[in-house]
Scaffold this motif. Sequence first.
Motif, PDB file in Angstrom:
ATOM      1  N   HIS A 188      39.617  96.226-108.239  1.00 59.08           N
ATOM      2  CA  HIS A 188      38.534  96.466-109.215  1.00 59.08           C
ATOM      3  C   HIS A 188      38.342  95.261-110.154  1.00 59.08           C
ATOM      4  CE1 HIS A 188      38.511 100.535-107.632  1.00 59.08           C
ATOM      5  NE2 HIS A 188      39.818 100.503-107.728  1.00 59.08           N
TER       6      HIS A 188
ATOM      7  N   ASP B 268      33.466  97.401-112.708  1.00 60.11           N
ATOM      8  CA  ASP B 268      34.146  98.382-111.856  1.00 60.11           C
ATOM      9  C   ASP B 268      35.551  98.610-112.411  1.00 60.11           C
ATOM     10  OD1 ASP B 268      35.322  99.870-109.878  1.00 60.11           O
ATOM     11  OD2 ASP B 268      35.411  98.230-108.413  1.00 60.11           O
TER      12      ASP B 268
ATOM     13  N   GLY C 193      37.485 101.224-111.869  1.00 62.10           N
ATOM     14  CA  GLY C 193      38.362 102.021-111.030  1.00 62.10           C
ATOM     15  C   GLY C 193      38.699 103.326-111.732  1.00 62.10           C
ATOM     16  N   ALA C 194      39.877 103.848-111.443  1.00 64.60           N
ATOM     17  CA  ALA C 194      40.278 105.117-112.066  1.00 64.60           C
ATOM     18  C   ALA C 194      40.532 104.903-113.558  1.00 64.60           C
ATOM     19  CB  ALA C 194      41.534 105.646-111.385  1.00 64.60           C
ATOM     20  N   ARG C 195      40.362 105.978-114.326  1.00 71.35           N
ATOM     21  CA  ARG C 195      40.529 105.866-115.782  1.00 71.35           C
ATOM     22  C   ARG C 195      41.372 107.022-116.303  1.00 71.35           C
ATOM     23  NH1 ARG C 195      35.107 104.458-114.771  1.00 71.35           N
ATOM     24  NH2 ARG C 195      34.605 106.651-114.470  1.00 71.35           N
TER      25      ARG C 195
ATOM     26  N   GLU D 292      42.252 101.497-114.236  1.00 73.17           N
ATOM     27  CA  GLU D 292      42.920 100.997-113.034  1.00 73.17           C
ATOM     28  C   GLU D 292      42.826  99.471-112.947  1.00 73.17           C
ATOM     29  OE1 GLU D 292      41.343 102.684-109.461  1.00 73.17           O
ATOM     30  OE2 GLU D 292      42.766 101.655-108.154  1.00 73.17           O
TER      31      GLU D 292
ATOM     32  N   PRO E 212      33.474  90.939-105.406  1.00 74.92           N
ATOM     33  CA  PRO E 212      33.256  91.746-104.195  1.00 74.92           C
ATOM     34  C   PRO E 212      34.461  91.656-103.266  1.00 74.92           C
ATOM     35  CG  PRO E 212      31.397  90.275-104.611  1.00 74.92           C
ATOM     36  CD  PRO E 212      32.478  89.873-105.559  1.00 74.92           C
ATOM     37  N   LEU E 213      34.632  92.672-102.460  1.00 71.22           N
ATOM     38  CA  LEU E 213      35.800  92.711-101.566  1.00 71.22           C
ATOM     39  C   LEU E 213      35.757  91.568-100.554  1.00 71.22           C
ATOM     40  CD1 LEU E 213      36.106  96.564-100.950  1.00 71.22           C
ATOM     41  CD2 LEU E 213      37.296  95.152-102.623  1.00 71.22           C
TER      42      LEU E 213
ATOM     43  N   HIS F 150      46.440  98.755-106.466  1.00 73.59           N
ATOM     44  CA  HIS F 150      45.570  99.764-107.086  1.00 73.59           C
ATOM     45  C   HIS F 150      46.454 100.810-107.759  1.00 73.59           C
ATOM     46  CE1 HIS F 150      41.593  98.832-105.052  1.00 73.59           C
ATOM     47  NE2 HIS F 150      42.444  98.009-104.452  1.00 73.59           N
TER      48      HIS F 150
END
Lengths: 217, 238
Positions: free
Chosen positions: B35, B39, B41-43, B51, B85-86, B105
């Motif tokens: 991320h 972005d 990610g999880a929060r 994240e 970007p990935l 992650h």
Amino acid sequence: MARKILLLKYGLPGALALLFLSGAVYYLFIQPEPSSLTTLETVVQPQDAGPAGVSTGTVLLSLFYPAPSALPDEPLLLKEEKKPVRRFSQPERQAMEVLRELSRPSPSGIPSALPPEALPLHVFFLEERLAVVDYSRKIQENLPGGMDAERTALYAIVHTVTFNFPQISAVRLLVEGKEQETLAGHFGIEGNLQADLSLIQDYQNPAGNIRVETLPP
Amino acid sequence: MRILFVVLLLLPCLPADLRSQSGARLPLIVLDAGHGGTDSGARNAEAGLTEKDAALSAAQALEKAFLQDRRLTVLLTRTGDIEMPLHARAEKANRARGQLLISIHTGFDTRADRAGARVYFLGPAHLPAAVSAKTVTGVKSPASLVPWAEAQVPFVNESNDLALLLQARLNTPFLSIHSVQSSPLLLLHFCAMPAVLVELGNLADPADLTRLTSEEGRSQWTPAVKSSVYEYLFGNTR
């Protein structure tokens, strides 16, 4: 006697003609437009008139929600629940409606895999059995994050579209009209997404998304 | 003579971690902090942790731990809070010719059984349909052009080996009993090297939060990652 003859001579053909005429009138002008949703089952008769050709009742559709009973080492699975949804004669409009419903909790109270603010902006059914679903940016901004949440959100959409519309076999997901690399940083959405039965509870496919300890040589 | 003098003068200025004691170039590993930028990610709103920040802190802690040992060099795909970007992450790793990639992650799941570290790799079931029918013991010849989305295909077995090592060693400090899982993660598709994604704990779990955010917590799991990488690369843990 003469009355009987007259009745036989004109009455019977007249009644038959009347029957034929009423059948033709019904067929041509009254019969509702046949739905392309072959799996839809009408459960309630029209509830609100609305503009012509828009809402014509309610249908029971399959919607997908995160299954509450996933095992610790399995990815979060999806569970199918039937939900009455407003019926529309146009399939794309019907898809919009079912995807709007998908952002709300299931009939049994399971929270949606999608944030409540995530609503579809457009749905287009293209040739080659492809549905393009365009969501608002809220789907990215308000997704809780994590791999499981992202995957269940993606496949809740894909399965809800492909299961209810047999003419669709893949979904292309856009966010506010633009292609995205991923929805939340893990799974690619630049290509067409097809249903993955291994992610549906009670549809487990042994060749699909299972834990892998070793690989074949 | 003058040139030789200049070279000798500049030699100590080269980063020490690029050279082993014998002077041979050290293997390079790539650590990818998931991320970044918009972005998050999880929060975990209550703990005020995202994240993207947890992943970057973990990657930097690992980089520090690896560099102290001077057995390999480390490339971080991102060093700040930037959106990446990935495909750009994979490109950076592939260009640097990393020996392996670990994408870091965290999870976020309020169910208690979702705590702990989880390791993912791209298994045969999740390879692109066109190549899944082929054998995965494929050719690694640099002479042949490999489609971007199939870069991981020749490395599936190695990625599985690395994933198994990491999962087995991370289960101890994270007090979990998870198994390795195959998952169609986009970043892994693009990596032309053994590559795995590690969820280093669950942001919703208080014990995992401590492991991620405190110095003491990090000291529990960094040795597990190091020993897995050393065993994978060198066949021994030290």
